[in-house]
Motif scaffolding. Sequence first.
Motif: not given
Lengths: 233, 268
Positions: A72-75
């Motif tokens: 999620e954080a990568r988005r």
Amino acid sequence: MDLVDLHNAQENDALFTTFLHQVREKYELDHAAYAGMNPISGTTHGHVTYSSDWTTHYFQNKFHEIDPTLAEARRSIAPVDWGRLGERDNFRAVFNDAREFGIGDCGMTIPVRGPYGDIGGFSVTRDCGEREWGLLKQKIIGELQTLAVHMHDMVIRADPLSRVLNAPSLSTREVEILQWTAAGKSQQDIGDILSISHRTVEVHLRSARQKLSSLTTPQAIGRAISLGLIYPR
Amino acid sequence: MILVIDAINKEKFGGVLDEMFRLRARVFGDRLGWQVNVANGMERDLFDDLDPAYAVGLDDQGEVVSCVRALQTTGPHMLADVFSDILDGEPPLRSATLWESTRFCVDTKRLGRGRDRNSVSYATCELMIASLEAAKQAGVTDIVTVIDPVMDRVLKRSGNAPYDYVGKQADMGKVPALAALLDCTDERIERIREFGGIEEDVFISDEAALALPAIKALSEQPNEPQDDLAKYCKEQIAMASTDEERAAALALQDALGTIIRSRPNCDA
């Protein structure tokens, strides 16, 4: 302390881990980790400073499938403080166990996007109070952003086709500024010569360093000369 | 008040984003006459499918009054693609500490003249402050912003004059566009705050935003039909009865993520 040059990492994967260990020492962190995906070669890459006990436990429990600090954080486009994810079940599932391995839940993931759909996440953690974490974060976030993109680029360029696609493409202005820098001019001088602000010089220089995968300006000059972009004088 | 919406919290604010796309359609499609795609009264382009970050201005009721969009310059962004005319064939700047900002607009219909909280001037300053502060907090030092000459004048008049420009002014449909550089420094933020007479924190938390009447009303409306694939993934996650099933459903959603997100016109 200087960080290891990742240009040789194509032949030596262990350099990435060395790099992460150095980042951890330099920025007073407990751990640093990188995970990325190259859609061109269809490969995923991971490098961590975590103990092998934790990584074994992590994969045995398939935490990589649910860990929100990974997917999620990568988005996001901004670094994601793990505090934003703390309420989620999947975060609790991973970090309840992490605590038993001495890993706290103060941390952040720096998302990286490359030009060809390649994505990565560079995460760091430190077991400390929230206030201490907040202060440290604000101090190191800018430099970590640059290092995260640098590491991501080097991981992606380990693939030969990606290396060709990502060959540094510098603008006329960037080349011009590198050339004047090679001639020994300061940023202020270059600004005066080109009639632009010294901040414009700085922004172009920073971009040139990033494109040439260099952490320092002398490194960038060296690479620009070896690529024939500028000439020594 | 400025609400920051990105991939992490966008699930909570689907209705607000739709209102934002409607505002963009009114401003860029109707008022400014840019060549943009408007469908169902909403202006969206392929960069909206890449999980950008939005700073969205809300009035006290929670109605959308302004917005701007940010993307990293290390990945796909407008100057590298659609606005490449501005750069005259030159490759764009690429740096971890440089963000690109596009689609800056305020609702001149809803907002009045003057300088109070419900004025165009206040909303503009508030949004500029929020963009610079959010970037600064993220460790970003500079912003390259694609604007038209009118916006350029607005920036200059509100203590936010660009310190330089990259490339040249180029025609984008009926209007010219240019790329300006802004530093995310305390000095610049302070100048805008002084000009706008804004001292308070400009950001609103997710929780506080959800409690605003207009946003509450939006979330009570039935959801609009989604892409089948995205809907299927949501159902699978909701239906999972064990941790294992839930993990599998999440993994599937993640694996399909790129397809789901990039479905509309991503071949450009």
